[in-house]
Design a protein around this motif. Structure first.
Motif, PDB file in Angstrom:
ATOM      1  N   LEU A  55       0.830  -1.210   0.000  1.00  0.00           N
ATOM      2  CA  LEU A  55       0.000   0.000   0.000  1.00  0.00           C
ATOM      3  C   LEU A  55       0.862   1.257   0.000  1.00  0.00           C
ATOM      4  O   LEU A  55       0.630   2.189  -0.783  1.00  0.00           O
ATOM      5  CB  LEU A  55      -0.910   0.006   1.225  1.00  0.00           C
TER       6      LEU A  55
ATOM      7  N   ARG B 295      -0.540  13.431   0.812  1.00  0.00           N
ATOM      8  CA  ARG B 295       0.535  12.875   1.615  1.00  0.00           C
ATOM      9  C   ARG B 295       0.204  13.017   3.107  1.00  0.00           C
ATOM     10  O   ARG B 295       0.394  12.080   3.894  1.00  0.00           O
ATOM     11  CB  ARG B 295       1.844  13.591   1.283  1.00  0.00           C
TER      12      ARG B 295
ATOM     13  N   PHE C  68      -2.511  10.461   4.182  1.00  0.00           N
ATOM     14  CA  PHE C  68      -2.041   9.082   4.359  1.00  0.00           C
ATOM     15  C   PHE C  68      -1.088   8.954   5.537  1.00  0.00           C
ATOM     16  O   PHE C  68      -0.963   7.890   6.143  1.00  0.00           O
ATOM     17  CB  PHE C  68      -1.369   8.580   3.079  1.00  0.00           C
ATOM     18  N   PHE C  69      -0.421  10.052   5.854  1.00  0.00           N
ATOM     19  CA  PHE C  69       0.565   9.956   6.924  1.00  0.00           C
ATOM     20  C   PHE C  69      -0.055  10.108   8.311  1.00  0.00           C
ATOM     21  O   PHE C  69       0.441   9.529   9.281  1.00  0.00           O
ATOM     22  CB  PHE C  69       1.652  11.020   6.723  1.00  0.00           C
ATOM     23  N   VAL C  70      -1.136  10.863   8.377  1.00  0.00           N
ATOM     24  CA  VAL C  70      -1.701  11.200   9.685  1.00  0.00           C
ATOM     25  C   VAL C  70      -1.963   9.992  10.605  1.00  0.00           C
ATOM     26  O   VAL C  70      -1.652  10.036  11.795  1.00  0.00           O
ATOM     27  CB  VAL C  70      -2.969  12.067   9.529  1.00  0.00           C
ATOM     28  N   PRO C  71      -2.465   8.869  10.105  1.00  0.00           N
ATOM     29  CA  PRO C  71      -2.728   7.764  11.039  1.00  0.00           C
ATOM     30  C   PRO C  71      -1.492   7.294  11.798  1.00  0.00           C
ATOM     31  O   PRO C  71      -1.614   6.769  12.898  1.00  0.00           O
ATOM     32  CB  PRO C  71      -3.244   6.650  10.126  1.00  0.00           C
TER      33      PRO C  71
ATOM     34  N   ILE D 265       0.724   8.999  13.292  1.00  0.00           N
ATOM     35  CA  ILE D 265       1.129   9.780  14.472  1.00  0.00           C
ATOM     36  C   ILE D 265       0.038   9.843  15.537  1.00  0.00           C
ATOM     37  O   ILE D 265       0.264  10.348  16.614  1.00  0.00           O
ATOM     38  CB  ILE D 265       1.524  11.228  14.090  1.00  0.00           C
TER      39      ILE D 265
ATOM     40  N   TRP E 211      -3.298   0.135   8.662  1.00  0.00           N
ATOM     41  CA  TRP E 211      -3.795   1.513   8.590  1.00  0.00           C
ATOM     42  C   TRP E 211      -2.783   2.488   9.176  1.00  0.00           C
ATOM     43  O   TRP E 211      -2.599   3.590   8.679  1.00  0.00           O
ATOM     44  CB  TRP E 211      -5.128   1.592   9.349  1.00  0.00           C
TER      45      TRP E 211
ATOM     46  N   TRP F 200       3.520   5.545   6.882  1.00  0.00           N
ATOM     47  CA  TRP F 200       4.928   5.594   7.286  1.00  0.00           C
ATOM     48  C   TRP F 200       5.815   5.096   6.150  1.00  0.00           C
ATOM     49  O   TRP F 200       6.779   5.746   5.741  1.00  0.00           O
ATOM     50  CB  TRP F 200       5.102   4.738   8.524  1.00  0.00           C
TER      51      TRP F 200
ATOM     52  N   VAL G  84       6.102   7.396   3.156  1.00  0.00           N
ATOM     53  CA  VAL G  84       7.082   8.475   3.268  1.00  0.00           C
ATOM     54  C   VAL G  84       8.483   7.972   2.952  1.00  0.00           C
ATOM     55  O   VAL G  84       9.252   8.607   2.224  1.00  0.00           O
ATOM     56  CB  VAL G  84       7.024   9.103   4.677  1.00  0.00           C
ATOM     57  N   ILE G  85       8.805   6.794   3.464  1.00  0.00           N
ATOM     58  CA  ILE G  85      10.140   6.256   3.223  1.00  0.00           C
ATOM     59  C   ILE G  85      10.331   5.937   1.731  1.00  0.00           C
ATOM     60  O   ILE G  85      11.359   6.240   1.133  1.00  0.00           O
ATOM     61  CB  ILE G  85      10.363   5.012   4.102  1.00  0.00           C
TER      62      ILE G  85
END
Lengths: 278, 306, 466
Positions: free
Chosen positions: B104, B123, B126-129, B131, B178, B183, B186-187
């Motif tokens: 994913l 971006r 998708f990244f918020v979950p 943190i 999820w 994470w 981003v990588i």
């Protein structure tokens, strides 16, 4: 030719956009359910089909939930623990980063590699001996026992060392020629140039500190010291908290990390993309 | 990580050149600066790892003094079905949440690689979950995954996610996916950005299609990134505790009790410190091996510029 | 974890607090007439105060009705005994089932345990075996206001102290309640299904099954959706996600069939013997024909809430159901439910489970006498406890208490104590209970076969106790 290429690109872009929108909808679905649920009357929380607009909208759920779950003290404790751990790392990581970056003492390399190795060491495999040590110190159920053992961030040392390495040594040397002490150089020369890095470090440490569950679970003995994650997890056991209250408290708990994200989005994403190096 | 290795390295290289001239410094002051945090690491990371091994050679319940039993705790573990079940749960969780979130994350990264409307917003979404408070999410996902809950409701299915031994681990993994897809996105994005534009352009001019490009250029160049992702996934699997502890309590019938949770229960619930320490030591040795491989493969020494 | 987790509104909690504060204030002045011998403790509470300031810490688990009652009693005790400060903490993290016991144990080990805390009956042998509890000695008896151990025992129903007594006969706790199961059903839903709660006769679980099936058939849209999937349970037994609740439910059925978890010598398991298998078979039959254990609430407290709110038609709950779940929350079930005599496996053999919590004192406490005196005061007003909390203290002739008379179906409930047994006693209780609970869950939610599962369970228990 150029035109058909343009068309093709536009159509693939449309497909990309559609897929992204679908994925974003899936990603946001749980959050949307949680947030709307926190504003609903209890009996609408589990309505199927999902009732996306609460009727009536009940912002009163929030103060009621905080009161019914007695959540203010745990929130305060979490703020205390998080800000202490952030402060500790801001000072100690930048100090150590400075030491590793700008001095050439014996054993520097080995020591730094040792610190790096700590980044992969999870609390999970040392929790038992760590508990025994903290017990020996008489720190069970104390703030120092809650804060200090999990405070130091190895990533933070690495991160600050890398950053300080990019500060030209000429600055440091110049200050030294002026007769500044090493500590003054650190305070007056290095730190002012590190502000962006310190912001990132503070946010990263703050996020993980706010999220910490296992260590408080082990070391906290009474409600006086319970942190927000502990109190949150407690809502799922024992006596039953109404669901809309649980959701409201959950939203309250994710507000600080969300704010941190809004505030330092670029730095957070950048440092995550660097976790490869650690 | 591969991001701007080259740039970083040259920068670091320049810095690590011996300083010429300049005022005399007391280099050991540097050691002094590192000591406070080193002290914390020694007291709360290094000491416990050594102490874990000592405790693992005893039986100890906190109330009566420990007795030395040699390697008995380790031998007991070999025949302990709870231990092997926990290992199975941990491996199972890693395999369930890991590859799915890589795929994913990679897919999203590929979609977001080039300019597109709302790129930054996507971006962030998708990244918020990744943190959000994982405890709050575990508590609320337990509600989302109820049989009569919204996930089943929207999909019009009735899977007893968390109450069935067949599906409980999968249900917990959904939360894992999820929370980690963003994470890895981003990588991967950083990895993709490090692939020189010229390389893909050249291949495209040679007539390579998207798939061929992916297979022959992108994936091979991302190999180090994949390795990082695998290591992170394995460590995350070994750490996993709160989702199980909160969503299922390790049940039903221990079908979701991870190694981390077993250590907690053995030690802090059943007060079998020796046995809990033995499991910890095994976990530690595993992590140590992983770290050594990691340092080797990534030439961390060179990376940090010493 | 045990008893009566539930939802309590802030208002209800406040009311309880006010009510119990009044009760606390009046009872030390004029001890309640019922539970005559227990009330002597109340007068002792007001007698000479200890020398110098004393601080007692008291931990309780998270059950708001009783916690609020205790807080009010603690406040009254402080007023009556200048120099004594009670630090009360009613929501001990950590969390999760068994979290309270875990934290008590580890705090005893680290020397951070409170002076006073509560222990639930099946955990008592294990906690007593740690050697950290103060036995009720001569000084404690004086502080509690009893002349002798016999007088103490005589003040409660027979067997009330059994769970908290060790092999040498030392008693370690004052039980605040001995709870037991009752069957509660929603009148409106029974009627919708064509059953009149006033006339229906339920002697056995098979009668109950027949009634349930009739009600479900008479009102199918409530229980199942168009595609035949369950949407509401007629009953869901309170045995999921919590070891002790699971053992309570199991023990109730075992008591009725004569089965047991452990052989009399405690050295092997009898859980796969016919009597136990019959009991578990019946539990599964009830669970799987009168609902789907995969739907609805999971933790027992939620199940009680579901009954109180009408989401579930019938439920098994302690005698405190009215006082802790219906009255303070002003449940819509008030006046719309029936408490039945507990159904039996066979009509002529009564059987039920007993469980409950006891106040105990930390052996390391420097102020044990004051602690016992305080405990004596906490338990001195059984009528107030029934009225404000809903749990029934183990005093003799409980039917004579006004609060019991005021409890709807009080006489039916009192009669349900017949044939009660405590949950099995073992130092390995935690391991055994966890093991059985997991398999009960699997049998109920997935329908794994009973006999072969219990054979495996018996084998594993044998490994644990050998």
């Amino acid at each position: 030719m150029a035109r058909s290429k343009w068309l093709r690109r536009q159509s693939t872009n449309l497909v990309r956009l559609a897929v992204l929108l679908a994925l974003a909808a899936v990603t946001l679905f749980p959050l949307a359910w949680i947030v709307t649920g926190s504003l609903k009357p209890l009996e609408q929380v589990f309505a199927i089909p999902v009732q996306w607009v609460p009727d009536p909208i009940q912002p009163q759920n929030y103060p009621d939930a905080i009161q019914a779950t007695d959540f203010s003290r745990p929130l305060l404790n979490s703020v205390i623990v998080t800000s202490s751990q952030v402060a500790i790392n801001l000072v100690l990581c930048s100090l150590a980063g400075f030491g590793f970056a700008k001095y050439r003492f014996r054993g520097r390399e080995q020591l730094f590699l040792g610190v790096l190795a700590m980044t992969l060491l999870p609390l999970q495999v040392i929790m038992i001996p760590l508990f025994l040590i903290v017990k020996g110190l008489g720190w069970v159920n104390t703030y120092q026992g809650l804060i200090l053992p999990t405070a130091a961030s190895a990533f933070g040392v690495f991160f600050m060392r890398q950053y300080i390495s990019t500060i030209p040594s000429d600055y440091v040397d110049a200050a030294r020629v002026d007769g500044a002490s090493e500590l003054t150089i650190f305070r007056k020369v290095v730190i002012p140039q590190c502000i962006p890095a310190l912001v990132t470090l503070g946010v990263m440490v703050g996020l993980s500190s706010w999220d910490e569950f296992l260590w408080p679970l082990i070391v906290v003995g009474g409600r006086e010291l319970a942190t927000a994650p502990l109190a949150m997890a407690q809502l799922r056991s024992l006596y039953q908290t109404p669901f809309h209250f649980i959701l409201a408290v959950a939203v309250v708990m994710v507000i600080p990390p969300l704010l941190a994200f809004l505030f330092a989005q670029r730095q957070i994403i950048q440092s995550v993309s660097q976790t490869g190096i650690k | 990580m591969a991001v701007d290795t080259a740039r970083a390295r040259s920068k670091l290289l320049g810095l690590s050149l011996p300083r010429r001239g300049g005022p005399a410094t007391n280099e050991s002051t540097g050691l002094l600066f590192t000591l406070p945090i080193i002290f914390l690491f020694v007291a709360f990371n290094l000491l416990p790892t050594v102490y874990a091994f000592v405790v693992s050679l005893t039986t100890y319940n906190l109330f009566t003094p420990p007795t030395f039993v040699g390697f008995e705790n380790y031998l007991d573990l070999l025949g302990n079905r709870n231990f092997w079940q926990a290992v199975g749960v941990t491996v199972g969780y890693t395999l369930l949440f890991g590859p799915a979130s890589w795929i994913l994350g990679f897919l999203i990264a590929m979609l977001l690689k080039d300019t597109i409307v709302g790129r930054d917003l996507f971006r962030s979404v998708f990244f918020v979950p990744t943190i959000l408070s994982s405890v709050a999410m575990a508590v609320t996902w337990a509600l989302l995954l109820r049989l009569n809950g919204p996930i089943n409701g929207v999909l019009d299915i009735s899977v007893p996610w968390l109450t069935n031994t067949q599906t409980a681990l999968l249900g917990i993994s959904l939360l894992g996916i999820w929370q980690s897809a963003g994470w890895f996105m981003v990588i991967f994005l950083a990895g993709l950005a490090s692939i020189p534009e010229s390389l893909t352009e050249a291949a495209r001019i040679d007539g390579a299609g998207t798939l061929a490009l992916l297979r022959h250029i992108t994936l091979p160049l991302l190999r180090p990134v994949f390795a990082v992702v695998v290591v992170q996934t394995i460590v995350a699997g070994l750490r996993v505790f709160s989702p199980m502890f909160i969503m299922t309590g390790g049940g039903p019938a221990n079908s979701t009790r991870s190694v981390a949770m077993l250590i907690y229960q053995e030690g802090l619930r059943d007060l079998r410190m020796g046995s809990a320490a033995a499991i910890s030591v095994i976990g530690f040795v595993f992590i140590l091996a992983l770290t050594v491989i990691y340092f080797r493969v990534f030439r961390v020494r060179e990376e940090i510029g010493y | 974890m045990d008893r009566k987790p539930q939802r309590i509104t802030a208002i209800a909690a406040t009311i309880t607090l006010v009510v119990s504060a009044c009760a606390g204030a009046t009872s030390s002045a004029s001890p309640s007439t019922a539970g005559a011998s227990a009330s002597t403790a109340a007068s002792a509470a007001a007698s000479p105060s200890p020398a110098g300031p004393v601080t007692l810490t008291h931990w309780y688990y998270d059950f708001p009705p009783f916690a609020n009652y205790q807080k009010a009693r603690a406040a009254a005790f402080q007023t009556a005994n200048p120099g004594v400060t009670i630090k009360y903490d009613s929501s001990i993290p950590p969390v999760g089932e068994g979290g309270y016991e875990d934290k008590i144990t580890s705090s005893l080990a680290t020397g951070t345990a409170p002076d006073i805390f509560s222990v639930i009956s099946p955990q008592a042998p294990r906690i007593i075996s740690l050697g950290q509890l103060a036995p009720i000695d001569a000084n404690a008896l004086t502080a509690l206001g009893y002349a002798s151990v016999d007088a103490l025992k005589a003040s409660r129903v027979d067997g009330a102290f059994d769970a908290w007594t060790d092999a040498q006969g030392n008693i370690y706790g004052i039980p605040d309640a001995i709870s037991f199961y009752n069957l509660y059903c929603n009148n409106d839903q029974l009627k919708k299904g064509g059953v009149d709660p006033a006339t229906v006769s339920i002697k056995t679980w098979d009668d109950f099954l027949a009634m349930g099936q009739k009600v479900i058939a008479g009102n199918p849209n409530f229980y199942k959706n168009a595609s035949g999937k369950w949407t509401h349970n007629f009953i869901k037994l309170p045995m999921y996600q919590d070891d002790t609740w699971s053992m309570q439910t199991l023990t109730q059925f075992l008591a009725q069939t004569g089965g047991s978890v452990l052989a009399a010598d405690g050295k092997s398991s009898t859980i796969n013997q016919p009597a136990a298998v019959t009991a578990v078979d019946e539990m599964m039959k009830i669970s799987r024909t009168l609902g789907d254990p995969n739907i609805g609430p999971t933790v027992p407290g939620e199940i009680h809430s579901a009954v109180a709110s009408g989401d579930q038609t019938c439920g098994l709950a302690g005698e405190w159901f009215y006082g802790a779940f219906l009255k303070p929350t002003n449940s819509k079930l008030l006046g719309h439910y029936t408490a039945f005599a507990l159904p039996r496996m066979t009509a002529d053999k009564p059987g039920n489970v007993f469980w409950g919590w006891s106040f105990v004192v930390n052996a390391k406490s420097p102020n044990k006498d004051v602690a016992w005196k305080y405990i004596g005061n906490l338990t001195a007003d059984p009528n107030g406890i029934v009225q404000d909390v809903g749990i029934w203290p183990p005093v003799k002739d409980i039917q004579t208490l006004q609060a019991v008379k005021d409890t709807p179906f009080g006489d039916v409930i009192a009669a349900n104590r017949e044939g009660g047994q405590h949950i099995f006693k073992s130092l390995k209780y935690t391991d055994i209970a966890r093991l059985i609970r997991g398999q009960l869950e699997a049998m109920a939610t997935q329908g794994t076969p009973v006999q072969s599962t219990l054979d495996q369970v018996a084998q594993q228990i044998n490994d644990i106790v050998k």
